[in-house]
Enzyme design. Sequence first.
Site, PDB file in Angstrom:
ATOM      1  CG  HIS A   1      -1.739   1.150   1.455  1.00  0.00           C
ATOM      2  ND1 HIS A   1      -2.486   1.334   2.573  1.00  0.00           N
ATOM      3  CD2 HIS A   1      -1.978   2.228   0.675  1.00  0.00           C
ATOM      4  CE1 HIS A   1      -3.147   2.463   2.486  1.00  0.00           C
ATOM      5  NE2 HIS A   1      -2.844   3.027   1.342  1.00  0.00           N
TER       6      HIS A   1
ATOM      7  CG  ASP B   1      -1.138   5.123   3.961  1.00  0.00           C
ATOM      8  OD1 ASP B   1      -1.265   5.379   2.755  1.00  0.00           O
ATOM      9  OD2 ASP B   1      -1.863   5.614   4.841  1.00  0.00           O
TER      10      ASP B   1
END
Lengths: 328, 440
Positions: free
Chosen positions: B61, B308
């Site tokens: 991610h 992230d």
Amino acid sequence: MGRNLLAIRHLEKSDIETLLERGAEFKRAVVAGKKLPQLGQYVVGMLFFEGSTRTRVSFEQAAHYLGLKTANFGAAGSSMGKGETFKDTILTLRYERLNALVIRHRSSGTPILAARYFGAPVLNAGDGQHEHPTQALGDALTILERKGSLKGLTVAIVGDVEHSRVARSNAWLLHKMGASVRFVGPRTLMPSHTSMLPGSVYYDLENGVADADVIICLRLQRERMSEGLVSSSGEYAKLYQINRDTLRFAKDDCLVMHPGPLNRGVEVDDTAADFDRSAITDQIGNGIFVRMAALHWVFTEEPPKPKAPAKPKARPKRRPAPKTKANV
Amino acid sequence: MKILLKNGRILDPSQDLDFVGSLVIEDDQIVEYGETVDETDVDDLFDCTGYWITPGLVDPHCHLREPGGEHKETIVTGTQSAAAGGFTTVCCMPNTNPPLDNPALIDFLLDRAASPEAGGVFVAPVGALTKGMRGEELADLAALKSAGIVAASDEGFPIQDALVMTKAMEFCVQLDLPVLAHCEDANLARHGSMNEGAMSAMLGLKGVPRTAEDIAVMRNCLLSLNTGCELHIMRVSTWSSVEMIRQAKYLGAPVTCEVVPQHFIFTEEDVAEFDSHFKMQPPLRTQVDVDIILQAIADGTIDCIASDHSPHASHEVHAPFDDAPFGMVGFESVLAATLTHLTHNGILSPLETVRKLSTAPAKILRLDGGSLKPGETPVAQVTVIDPELEWTFDVAKTFSKGKNTAFNGMPFKGKALLTFCGSEIYRDAHFDGGRLQMVG
């Protein structure tokens, strides 16, 4: 260098006492026509990124009494309206040699951010839903004049606590000065978690204002209806309006206050707004004197001693490791 | 070209390997590992004594921002940063401008990632689940899969309509594509900039309630159970979400989840001074949430750790809290944060650490990587880590264009020193040059 006035929460009790005493002194001097200290060498920027008339005029009037020069900036005409970042705007004003900034902004915490970049006094004139410290100081001076002391008073703050910077600043100030604070309002306009706010919560007006020495009404924004937080101003008035009937639950000499502008017939009725125990007009006048005190204070007081350098943010030891078979 | 990584601690969760030995990369492939290996005709030798030799890290991610956000990051700078963080494969999200909802954009992205100036890591694109990520019509998922996407997601614009989400999941089952979900009820979260709680009440900031995440996690878990769709829940942040995922797994739903370091290190209290470097999506929660997340990492409920990586330009971050964007860069801090706060605290063993950062995400997204087994991956994906190196994170020295991080100035213990994706693509300055010897 000077100091900042960013939030009541950040102030020591002694600082609040100093500001209130100085506000009272300025009021006496102005009323008596005495000579006031003149800070004519300083220029204060008035940055109002959010519409305001009374606070801006009050600060300008305060600056005028102290001989300060002011430079005005509004949201529409500012360079931020042309796409400049907030940081660059503040840095520009710093290098244009402004000596202090008075800031109002729709976002909570913005004066704290401005103070990081500006390097000279910053005064919070209201930031989002966070704080409005000079409003609280003006309210406190008004209560002091009428009651003689803040200590031991029961103060009910009634209305839209969730969205009110006035409520937060008043609560911190009154709590620090020894008053007992109650937040009164509907659940939809009350923060869902209030453990870090210095006051107890009442959803019922009758209980909330019972034996109160002071009631501070909060303005109800019309947009709360469209957001579905209040069904109608009529229902709000029925449940939370301060009027002749609801005042009966408070002490006989209970003071009624409101930061303005008033929605007459909603937060207060004419009886409560205009009767002899209403202090609403006093609040407006005293706002000027505490703002004089605030402007004088930021220029003349030494900043607090710098704290020890912040330790690095490693904090693995504050929580126990869960039990696991794993071993390094 | 034969490269010998000698005398390191070989950690490979895919084969449950944990021993001191050596590994050989020849012609960009892992050909051998063991306590003793064939050391003849070696071109490069790296003495890895005291270091870990692990499968290359895999990030499920991240955000590379290109196209459309090149002022924040490009595929070149992002992949260089990934390599420096020890990653050999990164899954980039589709919330670019325009979103990755058509095959031409996937082709563009893969071309850029393969360019010589890029970081040399594999980029595994995640396609948009719906057109324009508007949550209404399904994107051309079959075409996107043919173009090379490894999963589908509407990322930070999660599908609110349960019927649309159901159809998306059903189609992804048919296409054998995992769905990655940022779980959030948009109405509950609306205008929120931090966790809804005592701190937001004090600061006067609009809060995002935990129920915004919990409701969406529960709904998506139920839909996964019902459709059989492989659902990977991104950046879990609440204890209650963790509990629901645990229940969903117990019920047999094909659900996995990830956490990002900020959610097991920081709490809402870090927002106290309105520092927008702590503005995250989902927001930083409470110490209770952190404690439960740590337990869930240890017991395996949380499958993997993601970066992230969310780069933003500095002028965007240095803004009033409400106006600042969410997120922070992560490629170059996630391994160190994990080692410092999980491994050295005894929450994860070294083998489990590598599983969370490499083997598990590779398996969830069915990617090449996550293993040191010869022939398992088309090219060698290997990271050499010094788990004991004490250093201070200085964002100014990172490769990413984004300098937005809450970790700046934070002391860390552990760092990636060498990254191989085929051949060597990153060598850290801390790797002792004296250790490198050419064997004639």
